[in-house]
Scaffold this motif. Sequence first.
Motif, PDB file in Angstrom:
ATOM      1  N   GLN A 172      14.761  -7.535 -28.914  1.00 37.96           N
ATOM      2  CA  GLN A 172      15.492  -6.469 -29.576  1.00 37.96           C
ATOM      3  C   GLN A 172      15.942  -5.241 -28.763  1.00 37.96           C
ATOM      4  N   LYS A 173      14.951  -4.933 -28.148  1.00 39.43           N
ATOM      5  CA  LYS A 173      15.249  -3.501 -27.047  1.00 39.43           C
ATOM      6  C   LYS A 173      16.496  -4.222 -26.165  1.00 39.43           C
ATOM      7  N   SER A 233      14.721   7.403 -25.085  1.00 40.17           N
ATOM      8  CA  SER A 233      15.233   6.422 -24.278  1.00 40.17           C
ATOM      9  C   SER A 233      15.991   6.609 -23.305  1.00 40.17           C
ATOM     10  N   SER A 288      13.212  -5.972 -20.150  1.00 44.21           N
ATOM     11  CA  SER A 288      12.737  -5.669 -21.689  1.00 44.21           C
ATOM     12  C   SER A 288      12.881  -7.463 -22.099  1.00 44.21           C
ATOM     13  N   LYS A 310      12.275   7.920 -30.115  1.00 41.06           N
ATOM     14  CA  LYS A 310      12.584   6.727 -29.349  1.00 41.06           C
ATOM     15  C   LYS A 310      14.057   7.081 -28.832  1.00 41.06           C
ATOM     16  N   ASP A 339      10.665  -8.361 -25.439  1.00 42.55           N
ATOM     17  CA  ASP A 339      11.229  -7.527 -26.205  1.00 42.55           C
ATOM     18  C   ASP A 339      12.656  -7.611 -26.471  1.00 42.55           C
ATOM     19  N   GLN A 387      19.682  -4.118 -27.298  1.00 39.39           N
ATOM     20  CA  GLN A 387      20.222  -2.694 -27.522  1.00 39.39           C
ATOM     21  C   GLN A 387      20.829  -2.251 -26.088  1.00 39.39           C
ATOM     22  N   LYS A 388      20.181  -2.607 -25.012  1.00 40.45           N
ATOM     23  CA  LYS A 388      20.555  -1.999 -23.705  1.00 40.45           C
ATOM     24  C   LYS A 388      21.873  -2.870 -23.495  1.00 40.45           C
TER      25      LYS A 388
END
Length: 615
Positions: free
Chosen positions: A373-374, A328, A366, A324, A371, A377-378
């Motif tokens: 969590q994703k 990514s 996302s 991932k 989503d 992260q971004k």
Amino acid sequence: MVYCINHLCSQRNNPNDAENCLACGTPLLINGRIRLLRPLSSINEEIPTYTEVFEVEDAGTKLHPGFQIRVMKILKWNEPKLVELVRQEALALQVIEHPGIPESTMDDYFTFTLKGTRVELHCVIMQKIEGENLRQWLEAYGRISQEMALEWFSQLIDIIDLVHRSGFFHRDIKPENIIYQPGSNKLVLVDFGAARRITRTYLTKISTSGGTRTGLGSGHEITSIVTPFFTPLEQIEGQAVPQSDFYALGRTFVNLVTGISLMDIPKNQDRSRLIWRKYAPQIDKPFADLLDDMMAPAPAQRPTNTKVIIQRLKKLPLQTKVQKILKSKTFIFSVFIGFVTLADIGTLKILLPGLANTLIAGGEKSEMANDSQKAQQKFNLALLLSPQSKVSISTFYFNRASKNLNNPEIAKKYYELAIKYNNQDISAYNNLAIVCQQLNDINCVNNSYKNQFKLKHDSWEGHYGLGNFYEQQGKYDLAEKQYEIAMATSDQAIFAVAALARLKNKRGDDNAAAILALQGLNKTNNRELRASLYKDLGWSKLMQNHLTEAKEYLEKATELDSQRTDAYCLLSQVEEALGKTDEARIHIEVCILAKSNLPEVFMWRQNLLNRILKK
């Protein structure tokens, strides 16, 4: 309370200490062990059903020692085909041992003959499964992520694999028949009332005769079990096969990952397939392909058996953490930035904001796909590249919260995220306080206003909101103080003026209310605010018994804002006092029927109803 098992009884509920039904005399202890506690399905004879389902108290047997709260299904009609279905269900539950299927043993199936009749009831007792079905879950939380979909799919295909290997297929898989247990995060497949044994005789019969369509002589189909949008065509035609379960499971997951009723999802030209993928952008293509194959129009086009599905599930490109990272956008951007750093620091400074904006756009996408969590992260990487990104990210979450105000829990989550990324946003604190007030989260309300006043002690919006909070708690002195602070802080705090005028009227201080209302009317041209102020002015005149003036002001309020229920309630009181009975009746009707969440409106309605009842 204990219920009578006799569905022909006129009064089925009985006191706990009764031994026999007070209405029909039927014993309330069934088979020496079972007492019916409450119905889990309709027992209204106006709604014809084959079965009734009760929560029961089971005194126990050798196979089930000790008292337990369980569930019992009762077949009301002693018709051979229906009895066969109940026996099939009992047998399936006895044969299949799996934590994802309700427990039931040999002594949990029995018959009970109603006293003085030939009516024989067939009864199946089973484990009570705590939790909510996936239809309820979907309505509460919305569509599911791919991670959750794969976890749930794996659990269910494992259950169905054992069901099929045990010689049965379910024939009624749908969200309502799947229970989510919040304690263990496990799923349970329930309602085996349509289950069918897989025998060579049965499969030969449907392949040679085109299926059976045995009825009751009254148009009721027995062998053809149908749930609209989840049942495949072959099952509707009485030719269900094990692959019919795959079709229903595929459609169940399309419903779960889109969050949309299957009725509202478009179909292809021949209406044999759902066009669903654009409504579930969080689902990767390999998993979507598997679901589409399971929902193929013909059984032969679907996976042959559960083993094939399990093998495909294992081969899905569920990337490892390393994979991932390697694939990514985050990793690609990081490598790119490394090259740029080696090449030209000045170029890097120019490119960083653009790269951060790209990451923010990806994070927003996302989040829209549920989503979180994703998305975070971004967003966090975007902040590393450009600290100024915090405002854009916070604004995104603020707007998400504002679009979910009809769901305070979701709105609260997004306002908190908005504050996480920008803890200087006064509006976010103010709106969070209002949402927490709806949720009755007192600590959240207090902390939100406390943080808001640290940033801006003279925020009139904050003092107005805190005053409203105190008023709802019945702390009128504190509410008045906050409204007064708001008014002293800004000439724009007309909302606080209107709120204080209303509160003065509630407390019987009509003179102060009238003065405040007149002051407010001189400061605003906003129609809704003027309507509120005219209402308060009319209210104060009513209390002073200046009825003509009161009527004039209240009519102005309703002209400016036809939705002001409180103004209609007051107007009905004025007109009644003036002897204008017909006009009063019209406004009484509006007062009682129109929407309002104001405490004084509820009080006026109650007074009206009390008077009507006395007459």
